[in-house]
Write a protein that holds these residues in place. Structure first.
Motif, PDB file in Angstrom:
ATOM      1  N   LEU A  57       0.826  -1.208   0.000  1.00 21.75           N
ATOM      2  CA  LEU A  57       0.000   0.000   0.000  1.00 21.75           C
ATOM      3  C   LEU A  57       0.863   1.262   0.000  1.00 21.75           C
ATOM      4  O   LEU A  57       0.520   2.251  -0.646  1.00 21.75           O
ATOM      5  CB  LEU A  57      -0.935  -0.006   1.211  1.00 21.75           C
ATOM      6  CG  LEU A  57      -2.112  -0.984   1.135  1.00 21.75           C
ATOM      7  CD1 LEU A  57      -2.785  -1.122   2.492  1.00 21.75           C
ATOM      8  CD2 LEU A  57      -3.117  -0.522   0.081  1.00 21.75           C
ATOM      9  N   ARG A  58       1.983   1.235   0.724  1.00 24.68           N
ATOM     10  CA  ARG A  58       2.872   2.403   0.738  1.00 24.68           C
ATOM     11  C   ARG A  58       3.515   2.627  -0.630  1.00 24.68           C
ATOM     12  O   ARG A  58       3.708   3.762  -1.053  1.00 24.68           O
ATOM     13  CB  ARG A  58       3.966   2.225   1.799  1.00 24.68           C
ATOM     14  CG  ARG A  58       3.479   2.314   3.229  1.00 24.68           C
ATOM     15  CD  ARG A  58       4.653   2.519   4.192  1.00 24.68           C
ATOM     16  NE  ARG A  58       5.619   1.425   4.122  1.00 24.68           N
ATOM     17  CZ  ARG A  58       5.572   0.327   4.866  1.00 24.68           C
ATOM     18  NH1 ARG A  58       4.564   0.159   5.732  1.00 24.68           N
ATOM     19  NH2 ARG A  58       6.496  -0.609   4.767  1.00 24.68           N
ATOM     20  N   GLU A  59       3.844   1.532  -1.306  1.00 24.51           N
ATOM     21  CA  GLU A  59       4.590   1.637  -2.559  1.00 24.51           C
ATOM     22  C   GLU A  59       3.696   1.780  -3.784  1.00 24.51           C
ATOM     23  O   GLU A  59       4.201   2.055  -4.882  1.00 24.51           O
ATOM     24  CB  GLU A  59       5.499   0.411  -2.715  1.00 24.51           C
ATOM     25  CG  GLU A  59       6.578   0.312  -1.641  1.00 24.51           C
ATOM     26  CD  GLU A  59       7.397  -0.959  -1.752  1.00 24.51           C
ATOM     27  OE1 GLU A  59       7.001  -1.841  -2.567  1.00 24.51           O
ATOM     28  OE2 GLU A  59       8.417  -1.071  -1.058  1.00 24.51           O
ATOM     29  N   ASN A  60       2.388   1.555  -3.630  1.00 22.18           N
ATOM     30  CA  ASN A  60       1.493   1.591  -4.781  1.00 22.18           C
ATOM     31  C   ASN A  60       0.311   2.529  -4.553  1.00 22.18           C
ATOM     32  O   ASN A  60      -0.816   2.236  -4.956  1.00 22.18           O
ATOM     33  CB  ASN A  60       0.987   0.181  -5.090  1.00 22.18           C
ATOM     34  CG  ASN A  60       2.089  -0.769  -5.517  1.00 22.18           C
ATOM     35  OD1 ASN A  60       2.423  -0.869  -6.691  1.00 22.18           O
ATOM     36  ND2 ASN A  60       2.664  -1.464  -4.546  1.00 22.18           N
ATOM     37  N   ALA A  61       0.581   3.643  -3.917  1.00 22.44           N
ATOM     38  CA  ALA A  61      -0.491   4.594  -3.584  1.00 22.44           C
ATOM     39  C   ALA A  61      -1.187   5.130  -4.826  1.00 22.44           C
ATOM     40  O   ALA A  61      -2.359   5.523  -4.770  1.00 22.44           O
ATOM     41  CB  ALA A  61       0.076   5.751  -2.758  1.00 22.44           C
ATOM     42  N   GLY A  62      -0.504   5.109  -5.964  1.00 19.65           N
ATOM     43  CA  GLY A  62      -1.102   5.651  -7.174  1.00 19.65           C
ATOM     44  C   GLY A  62      -2.091   4.727  -7.843  1.00 19.65           C
ATOM     45  O   GLY A  62      -2.851   5.157  -8.731  1.00 19.65           O
ATOM     46  N   ASP A  63      -2.101   3.476  -7.459  1.00 24.88           N
ATOM     47  CA  ASP A  63      -3.029   2.505  -8.042  1.00 24.88           C
ATOM     48  C   ASP A  63      -4.293   2.475  -7.175  1.00 24.88           C
ATOM     49  O   ASP A  63      -4.458   1.621  -6.298  1.00 24.88           O
ATOM     50  CB  ASP A  63      -2.368   1.128  -8.091  1.00 24.88           C
ATOM     51  CG  ASP A  63      -3.166   0.111  -8.905  1.00 24.88           C
ATOM     52  OD1 ASP A  63      -4.373   0.340  -9.102  1.00 24.88           O
ATOM     53  OD2 ASP A  63      -2.579  -0.908  -9.316  1.00 24.88           O
ATOM     54  N   ALA A  64      -5.201   3.407  -7.426  1.00 38.51           N
ATOM     55  CA  ALA A  64      -6.357   3.614  -6.543  1.00 38.51           C
ATOM     56  C   ALA A  64      -7.255   2.394  -6.471  1.00 38.51           C
ATOM     57  O   ALA A  64      -7.702   2.010  -5.373  1.00 38.51           O
ATOM     58  CB  ALA A  64      -7.153   4.832  -7.008  1.00 38.51           C
ATOM     59  N   GLU A  65      -7.518   1.761  -7.598  1.00 36.24           N
ATOM     60  CA  GLU A  65      -8.469   0.645  -7.614  1.00 36.24           C
ATOM     61  C   GLU A  65      -7.948  -0.555  -6.830  1.00 36.24           C
ATOM     62  O   GLU A  65      -8.636  -1.109  -5.984  1.00 36.24           O
ATOM     63  CB  GLU A  65      -8.771   0.239  -9.057  1.00 36.24           C
ATOM     64  CG  GLU A  65      -9.839  -0.847  -9.156  1.00 36.24           C
ATOM     65  CD  GLU A  65     -10.215  -1.158 -10.596  1.00 36.24           C
ATOM     66  OE1 GLU A  65     -10.838  -2.202 -10.825  1.00 36.24           O
ATOM     67  OE2 GLU A  65      -9.868  -0.343 -11.485  1.00 36.24           O
ATOM     68  N   ARG A  66      -6.690  -0.923  -7.102  1.00 37.91           N
ATOM     69  CA  ARG A  66      -6.131  -2.077  -6.384  1.00 37.91           C
ATOM     70  C   ARG A  66      -5.852  -1.735  -4.925  1.00 37.91           C
ATOM     71  O   ARG A  66      -5.996  -2.579  -4.046  1.00 37.91           O
ATOM     72  CB  ARG A  66      -4.857  -2.564  -7.070  1.00 37.91           C
ATOM     73  CG  ARG A  66      -5.121  -3.407  -8.305  1.00 37.91           C
ATOM     74  CD  ARG A  66      -4.035  -4.441  -8.509  1.00 37.91           C
ATOM     75  NE  ARG A  66      -2.721  -3.836  -8.736  1.00 37.91           N
ATOM     76  CZ  ARG A  66      -1.566  -4.511  -8.708  1.00 37.91           C
ATOM     77  NH1 ARG A  66      -1.570  -5.807  -8.440  1.00 37.91           N
ATOM     78  NH2 ARG A  66      -0.438  -3.898  -8.954  1.00 37.91           N
ATOM     79  N   SER A  67      -5.487  -0.490  -4.653  1.00 41.49           N
ATOM     80  CA  SER A  67      -5.237  -0.084  -3.262  1.00 41.49           C
ATOM     81  C   SER A  67      -6.500  -0.223  -2.425  1.00 41.49           C
ATOM     82  O   SER A  67      -6.452  -0.649  -1.265  1.00 41.49           O
ATOM     83  CB  SER A  67      -4.724   1.353  -3.201  1.00 41.49           C
ATOM     84  OG  SER A  67      -3.431   1.459  -3.729  1.00 41.49           O
ATOM     85  N   LYS A  68      -7.629   0.144  -3.019  1.00 42.83           N
ATOM     86  CA  LYS A  68      -8.902   0.022  -2.308  1.00 42.83           C
ATOM     87  C   LYS A  68      -9.201  -1.435  -1.983  1.00 42.83           C
ATOM     88  O   LYS A  68      -9.635  -1.764  -0.874  1.00 42.83           O
ATOM     89  CB  LYS A  68     -10.021   0.614  -3.156  1.00 42.83           C
ATOM     90  CG  LYS A  68     -11.382   0.625  -2.478  1.00 42.83           C
ATOM     91  CD  LYS A  68     -12.429   1.295  -3.367  1.00 42.83           C
ATOM     92  CE  LYS A  68     -13.793   1.290  -2.678  1.00 42.83           C
ATOM     93  NZ  LYS A  68     -14.831   1.944  -3.532  1.00 42.83           N
ATOM     94  N   LYS A  69      -8.929  -2.328  -2.919  1.00 48.51           N
ATOM     95  CA  LYS A  69      -9.168  -3.756  -2.707  1.00 48.51           C
ATOM     96  C   LYS A  69      -8.226  -4.322  -1.654  1.00 48.51           C
ATOM     97  O   LYS A  69      -8.642  -5.076  -0.771  1.00 48.51           O
ATOM     98  CB  LYS A  69      -9.000  -4.507  -4.031  1.00 48.51           C
ATOM     99  CG  LYS A  69      -9.424  -5.960  -3.978  1.00 48.51           C
ATOM    100  CD  LYS A  69      -9.388  -6.595  -5.360  1.00 48.51           C
ATOM    101  CE  LYS A  69      -9.893  -8.039  -5.304  1.00 48.51           C
ATOM    102  NZ  LYS A  69      -9.893  -8.658  -6.668  1.00 48.51           N
TER     103      LYS A  69
END
Length: 426
Positions: free
Chosen positions: A297-309
């Motif tokens: 989550l820290r490293e992929n903050a820009g991927d909103a859809e997958r971060s939400k999942k």
């Protein structure tokens, strides 16, 4: 941004007295007198009337603190709010200027005036993902001969009889302090000093627990079955919530299965899904999986859809596993354990409105309590030759043995009111 504490000895002394009277014991003459005993500040906000802290345990801890040594005090973490009140009482007797770790939301999240107040009380803000400055300050402070207190279990689990797996922070900082201390004194000593405390009600509090249970049932939309005992009502709340989680996952819920069997099946499925999303194969190691998910989550903050999942799966797994295997081990359950169940449920599921918000920050006990404090044998890192993980295992073993000893002693003396445990199955 980390801001170093600025301890004010005079304020700390005043707050020690305030904590002892207002937060813990209450005001004599008012704490048992209606209507004053309904006011938290007069009866004691945490309602801890008595403190059982044997002299031998106090002296054992005190001997670890002081000049020429660095000490990291590691108490168990069974209850929120009461934790710091009891911890402050402990350090006031052994190392008055000890620094204490606290959540970033408490130290920095309540505005500039409160931040200044907490820093003057020598609280160290734990900033998620950015703890290096706090660790550096802790080592420096410990090297000055003052204790540093932090909870090695991490967040509160609401299980006073069981010590959860420990985090490595205290041991890692202790080893760094040893390295620096030995740079100036060959005989420099570093201690990790475990402390445990167990809260026990001083009388029968079933009516108050039943009232809180009714509130939880109503808040969560769970119909009460009139024939159920108090423990059965708590079990039914958890079973209903688990069924909802199972349904939300798309799995089929079978309420005939024991709670822990259905819970494990759901955790396995959710862990598989989380592992797929973050491309991690941890072979069923939930602790490692959750660590990797937080990192993802820290490293992929820009991927909103997958971060939400990922966030949703992580949160559900963490919430589910907070009711651990220990809940179904014993054929009986005490009033203290029922109270912990209710507080855990309220913390995890009841999150709307002022009443629930206050309960999360300042949970109110069902009645007067006694705190039983013990200090297991401290671990001297200056003589310990094992790894960090081995040190954590040894610390946890000492803490669990001390907790089990308190529980066994109270049980033998009739200190608990118990019921059949509906989570238990052979």
């Amino acid at each position: 941004m980390f801001v170093a504490p600025r301890p004010n000895p005079a304020l700390i002394r005043v707050m020690t007295v305030f904590n002892r009277i207002v937060m813990l014991r209450g005001v004599p003459g008012f704490r048992d007198l209606l209507p004053f005993n309904r006011l938290a500040g007069l009866r004691g906000v945490a309602n801890v009337r008595h403190i059982d802290f044997p002299d031998a345990d106090r002296e054992r801890l005190k001997a670890c603190c002081g000049a020429g040594k660095a000490t990291f005090i590691t108490p168990n973490h069974p209850e929120f709010f009461t934790d710091w009140m009891i911890d402050k009482e402990i350090v006031s007797q052994v190392s008055p200027l000890a620094a204490s770790w606290a959540t970033h939301g408490v130290v920095n999240g309540l505005g500039r005036p409160m931040q200044k107040f907490w820093l003057a009380n020598n609280l160290i803000a734990q900033i998620p993902g950015n703890s290096q400055a706090a660790k550096e300050h802790s080592v420096t402070w410990a090297l000055q001969g003052h204790g540093v207190l932090l909870h090695p279990e991490g967040s509160v689990g609401w299980h006073g009889n069981v010590v959860a797996p420990l985090l490595p922070g205290a041991v890692e900082m202790g080893l760094e302090a040893l390295k620096r201390g030995r740079g100036t004194a060959a005989d420099f000593k570093v201690w990790v000093a475990p402390v445990v405390w167990k809260l026990a009600f001083t009388g029968n509090v079933e009516p108050a627990l039943a009232k809180e249970c009714t509130y939880v049932e109503r808040r969560l939309g769970i119909d009460r079955r009139s024939a159920d005992t108090l423990p059965e009502r708590v079990h039914d709340i958890y079973s209903t919530l688990l069924s909802r989680d199972v349904g939300a996952s798309g799995m089929v819920s079978d309420r005939r299965l024991p709670y822990d069997v259905l819970q494990k099946a759901l955790l396995v499925e959710l862990s598989r899904r989380l592992g797929e999303v973050i491309s991690a194969d941890t072979a069923g190691d939930l602790i490692e999986l959750l660590r990797l998910s937080r990192r993802w989550l820290r490293e992929n903050a820009g991927d909103a859809e997958r971060s939400k999942k990922v966030s949703a799966l992580t949160e559900t797994i963490q919430r589910l596993q907070r009711l651990g295997p220990w809940a179904s081990v014993s054929p009986t359950v005490t009033q203290e354990e029922i109270a912990e169940h209710l507080k855990r449920i309220r913390n995890d599921y009841c999150k709307r409105g002022l009443r629930d918000t206050l309960n999360r920050f300042i949970p109110q006990p069902a009645g007067p309590r006694r705190a039983h404090i013990r200090v297991p044998e401290p671990l001297g890192l200056h003589t310990f030759e094992g790894s960090v993980d081995e040190a954590l295992d040894e610390l946890r073993s000492r803490m669990q043995e001390a907790i089990s000893g308190i529980v066994a002693g109270l049980d033998a003396s009739g200190g608990f009111i118990s019921y059949p445990n509906p989570f238990y199955h052979r």
